[in-house]
Design a protein around this motif. Structure first.
Motif, mmCIF file in Angstrom:
data_model
loop_
_atom_site.group_PDB
_atom_site.id
_atom_site.type_symbol
_atom_site.label_atom_id
_atom_site.label_comp_id
_atom_site.label_asym_id
_atom_site.label_seq_id
_atom_site.Cartn_x
_atom_site.Cartn_y
_atom_site.Cartn_z
ATOM 1 N N ALA A 27 -32.808 -48.652 19.443
ATOM 2 C CA ALA A 27 -34.228 -48.319 19.517
ATOM 3 C C ALA A 27 -34.479 -46.889 19.082
ATOM 4 C CB ALA A 27 -34.755 -48.513 20.940
ATOM 5 N N SER A 28 -35.623 -46.694 18.478
ATOM 6 C CA SER A 28 -36.078 -45.345 18.166
ATOM 7 C C SER A 28 -36.213 -44.546 19.450
ATOM 8 C CB SER A 28 -37.429 -45.412 17.449
ATOM 9 O OG SER A 28 -38.047 -44.142 17.432
ATOM 10 N N SER A 29 -35.812 -43.287 19.399
ATOM 11 C CA SER A 29 -35.961 -42.416 20.570
ATOM 12 C C SER A 29 -37.389 -41.916 20.722
ATOM 13 C CB SER A 29 -35.006 -41.218 20.448
ATOM 14 O OG SER A 29 -35.305 -40.462 19.278
ATOM 15 N N GLN A 30 -38.247 -42.199 19.739
ATOM 16 C CA GLN A 30 -39.632 -41.748 19.793
ATOM 17 C C GLN A 30 -40.549 -42.971 19.765
ATOM 18 O OE1 GLN A 30 -40.792 -38.252 17.631
ATOM 19 N NE2 GLN A 30 -38.693 -37.746 17.117
ATOM 20 N N LEU A 31 -40.818 -43.471 20.954
ATOM 21 C CA LEU A 31 -41.671 -44.636 21.128
ATOM 22 C C LEU A 31 -42.780 -44.294 22.120
ATOM 23 C CD1 LEU A 31 -38.933 -47.419 21.571
ATOM 24 C CD2 LEU A 31 -40.296 -46.983 19.512
ATOM 25 N N TYR A 32 -43.751 -45.201 22.221
ATOM 26 C CA TYR A 32 -44.783 -45.086 23.255
ATOM 27 C C TYR A 32 -44.113 -44.922 24.612
ATOM 28 C CZ TYR A 32 -48.525 -46.633 26.387
ATOM 29 O OH TYR A 32 -49.437 -46.728 27.396
ATOM 30 N N GLY A 33 -44.664 -44.055 25.457
ATOM 31 C CA GLY A 33 -44.039 -43.696 26.719
ATOM 32 C C GLY A 33 -43.671 -44.871 27.599
ATOM 33 N N ARG A 34 -44.546 -45.867 27.701
ATOM 34 C CA ARG A 34 -44.255 -47.023 28.549
ATOM 35 C C ARG A 34 -43.157 -47.898 27.957
ATOM 36 N NH1 ARG A 34 -45.038 -47.762 33.973
ATOM 37 N NH2 ARG A 34 -46.566 -46.183 34.528
ATOM 38 N N SER A 35 -43.082 -47.951 26.619
ATOM 39 C CA SER A 35 -41.983 -48.679 25.985
ATOM 40 C C SER A 35 -40.663 -48.000 26.315
ATOM 41 C CB SER A 35 -42.182 -48.750 24.472
ATOM 42 O OG SER A 35 -43.328 -49.510 24.145
ATOM 43 N N LEU A 36 -40.658 -46.662 26.258
ATOM 44 C CA LEU A 36 -39.452 -45.925 26.609
ATOM 45 C C LEU A 36 -39.070 -46.157 28.066
ATOM 46 C CD1 LEU A 36 -40.014 -42.487 24.827
ATOM 47 C CD2 LEU A 36 -38.280 -44.196 24.269
ATOM 48 N N ARG A 37 -40.071 -46.166 28.956
ATOM 49 C CA ARG A 37 -39.772 -46.389 30.361
ATOM 50 C C ARG A 37 -39.167 -47.764 30.574
ATOM 51 N NH1 ARG A 37 -40.769 -48.764 34.840
ATOM 52 N NH2 ARG A 37 -40.761 -47.649 36.836
ATOM 53 N N LEU A 38 -39.727 -48.784 29.929
ATOM 54 C CA LEU A 38 -39.213 -50.146 30.059
ATOM 55 C C LEU A 38 -37.748 -50.209 29.621
ATOM 56 C CD1 LEU A 38 -39.964 -53.136 30.679
ATOM 57 C CD2 LEU A 38 -40.631 -53.347 28.290
ATOM 58 N N MET A 39 -37.441 -49.478 28.545
ATOM 59 C CA MET A 39 -36.080 -49.523 28.015
ATOM 60 C C MET A 39 -35.095 -48.679 28.820
ATOM 61 S SD MET A 39 -36.690 -49.444 23.909
ATOM 62 C CE MET A 39 -37.621 -50.741 23.078
ATOM 63 N N THR A 40 -35.565 -47.585 29.382
ATOM 64 C CA THR A 40 -34.645 -46.696 30.106
ATOM 65 C C THR A 40 -34.499 -47.067 31.580
ATOM 66 O OG1 THR A 40 -36.448 -45.119 30.518
ATOM 67 C CG2 THR A 40 -35.071 -44.743 28.567
ATOM 68 N N GLN A 41 -35.530 -47.658 32.183
ATOM 69 C CA GLN A 41 -35.492 -47.900 33.617
ATOM 70 C C GLN A 41 -35.454 -49.376 34.007
ATOM 71 O OE1 GLN A 41 -38.152 -45.468 35.985
ATOM 72 N NE2 GLN A 41 -38.427 -44.018 34.300
ATOM 73 N N LEU B 14 -34.851 -52.448 31.585
ATOM 74 C CA LEU B 14 -33.883 -53.298 30.900
ATOM 75 C C LEU B 14 -32.451 -53.064 31.384
ATOM 76 C CD1 LEU B 14 -35.143 -53.504 27.198
ATOM 77 C CD2 LEU B 14 -35.659 -54.984 29.143
ATOM 78 N N PRO B 15 -32.037 -51.816 31.653
ATOM 79 C CA PRO B 15 -30.665 -51.640 32.165
ATOM 80 C C PRO B 15 -30.417 -52.379 33.475
ATOM 81 C CG PRO B 15 -31.506 -49.559 31.328
ATOM 82 C CD PRO B 15 -32.664 -50.522 31.342
ATOM 83 N N ARG B 16 -31.451 -52.588 34.287
ATOM 84 C CA ARG B 16 -31.275 -53.331 35.538
ATOM 85 C C ARG B 16 -30.891 -54.787 35.287
ATOM 86 N NH1 ARG B 16 -35.430 -54.418 38.304
ATOM 87 N NH2 ARG B 16 -37.128 -53.749 36.937
ATOM 88 N N PHE B 17 -31.229 -55.282 34.082
ATOM 89 C CA PHE B 17 -30.903 -56.655 33.724
ATOM 90 C C PHE B 17 -29.651 -56.734 32.852
ATOM 91 C CE2 PHE B 17 -35.710 -56.710 33.966
ATOM 92 C CZ PHE B 17 -35.733 -57.224 35.258
ATOM 93 N N GLY B 18 -28.920 -55.635 32.775
ATOM 94 C CA GLY B 18 -27.681 -55.641 32.027
ATOM 95 C C GLY B 18 -27.856 -55.547 30.531
ATOM 96 N N ILE B 19 -28.959 -54.964 30.077
ATOM 97 C CA ILE B 19 -29.234 -54.806 28.644
ATOM 98 C C ILE B 19 -29.012 -53.347 28.270
ATOM 99 C CG2 ILE B 19 -30.996 -54.994 26.840
ATOM 100 C CD1 ILE B 19 -32.278 -57.223 28.628
ATOM 101 N N GLU B 20 -28.193 -53.125 27.270
ATOM 102 C CA GLU B 20 -27.843 -51.772 26.834
ATOM 103 C C GLU B 20 -28.813 -51.291 25.762
ATOM 104 O OE1 GLU B 20 -24.321 -49.489 24.291
ATOM 105 O OE2 GLU B 20 -24.014 -51.544 25.002
ATOM 106 N N ILE B 21 -29.240 -50.047 25.855
ATOM 107 C CA ILE B 21 -30.129 -49.455 24.858
ATOM 108 C C ILE B 21 -29.422 -48.278 24.202
ATOM 109 C CG2 ILE B 21 -32.421 -48.533 24.385
ATOM 110 C CD1 ILE B 21 -32.513 -51.280 25.649
ATOM 111 N N ALA B 22 -29.353 -48.302 22.872
ATOM 112 C CA ALA B 22 -28.805 -47.180 22.109
ATOM 113 C C ALA B 22 -29.961 -46.532 21.355
ATOM 114 C CB ALA B 22 -27.740 -47.669 21.136
#
Length: 400
Positions: free
Chosen positions: A109-123, A125-133
């Motif tokens: 994922a791009s490191s520069q996304l809409y704030g809520r998209s970033l929150r979903l990916m950082t906080q 998705l990892p709870r469901f075992g999904i890795e974000i690079a």
């Protein structure tokens, strides 16, 4: 004296009046449910042998009408089944991520996304075992390096929110091919007036319809479309499960707003270019940020990618910090300070206190988002009026 006929129960709705004419304006159809002829007819509908509606959480006429219009703008591939309308832009983003990913998957994922998209990916998705690079979207080498490891999805925005960096979309597309993942593009900022992701290899395109497409800050909606009917079916299933239902009334409002989209976009884009140049001349402004300006770090890429359609968004950094930002906002009393974009009137946003407040100060600093950073969604007002308002507000901030 004759016996009167029993009164018809008011709880029983009458049939719609028969007519050989059709309305010019789209009617609002707020019904939650539709009646079927019998069980066999309902089976035929759910199995795709006939078309119809059953329950509004799944679909309804106003959502279909709006989705078809956005499909035409975005060039949604024929045979895909068409786009889907959601209750918000984040409803669309959530359906894409949660409907298509599973535990163990990896996302680039791009490191520069809409704030809520970033929150979903950082906080979340990892709870469901999904890795974000995360990668710098402007760095082609970073995309290529990340793609050396298989991934289920590559997620990007063409022009980032709020820093207006222009992604290397060729590298993002090549990364998706190399890692075997789906290319997902949030096209909210750029809009199909500026760039059409499906024409450049995207598998899924997302919009916050709330913004420029609807254009009047009175409808909260999202939209997503897929290249194939199989992916589209997965998104529809996720929508029904999540309950990210689009309101018929909001769809009706957005359809009405979409009729003037091209006119609004062109006027606001011309204003944005002129306002950015004007801001760059003001002593209290540290930097004016707009892809069409020669001093933008991605100006050459913007020229190649966007072909002169540099958008309706401007950002700038005031000399100073929070005190100067507050003074500017207070002095610009006729410019609404509101965390949204795409309205017919110009809107101001302060990302550190709104869209990107969930990031750490260090995280914001890495993106260039200082406490004096202001994002501007430029409207369709007279440009001389805007120049005067910004000049006065910047001068007020400089006095603090």
């Amino acid at each position: 004296m004759t016996d009167a006929l029993p009164p018809r129960s008011l709880a029983r709705r009458p049939a719609a009046p028969s007519t050989v004419t059709r309305p010019v304006a789209s009617p609002i159809q707020p019904s939650v449910v539709w009646r079927a002829e019998d069980a066999d007819a309902l089976d035929a509908q759910y199995e795709g042998r006939t078309e119809g509606f059953a329950y509004a959480r799944e679909s309804h006429p106003n959502a279909v009408a709006l989705a078809r219009q956005i499909d035409a703008l975005e060039g949604t591939p024929e045979g895909s089944g068409g786009g889907l309308c959601f209750g918000s832009g984040m409803g669309a983003v959530s359906a894409v991520l949660l409907g298509l990913l599973k535990s163990g998957d990896r996302v680039i994922a791009s490191s520069q996304l809409y704030g809520r998209s970033l929150r979903l990916m950082t906080q979340d998705l990892p709870r469901f075992g999904i890795e974000i690079a995360f990668v710098d979207p402007t760095d082609g080498a970073a995309w290529r390096k990340a793609a050396e490891t298989p991934a289920a999805m590559v997620f990007a925005e063409v022009v980032s929110n709020p820093t207006l960096r222009v992604a290397d979309m060729d590298a993002a597309r090549d990364a998706a091919t190399a890692c075997g993942g789906l290319l997902v593009v949030d096209n909210t900022f750029t809009t199909p007036r500026g760039w059409r992701p499906f024409d450049h290899g995207a598998d899924i395109v997302i919009h916050s319809v709330t913004k420029m497409l609807a254009g009047h800050s009175d409808a909260t909606l999202g939209w997503a479309a897929a290249r194939t009917p199989e992916i589209r079916a997965a998104l529809a299933a996720a929508q029904g499960s999540i309950g990210a239902t689009a309101s018929p009334f909001d769809c009706w409002l957005a359809e009405r707003g979409l009729a003037t989209f091209a006119l609004r976009y062109d006027r606001a884009e011309a204003n944005a270019a002129a306002l950015a140049d004007h801001l760059a001349t003001l002593p209290g402004v540290e930097a004016a940020i707009y892809p069409g300006r020669a001093d933008h770090p991605d100006h050459n890429r913007a020229g190649d990618l966007l072909q002169g359609r540099n958008g309706t968004m401007v950002a700038f950094r005031l000399k100073g910090g929070r005190a100067q930002a507050n003074a500017f906002i207070r002095a610009a009393a006729d410019l609404p300070f509101a965390p949204s974009l795409g309205d017919v009137q110009t809107l101001l946003s302060h990302p550190p206190s709104s869209s990107h407040r969930a990031l750490t100060p260090e995280g914001r600093a890495a993106l260039g988002i200082t406490e004096g950073f202001i994002r501007v969604s430029v409207g369709v007002e007279e440009i001389e009026t805007l120049k005067a308002e910004f000049s006065e507000a910047v001068a007020a901030a400089a006095k603090v």
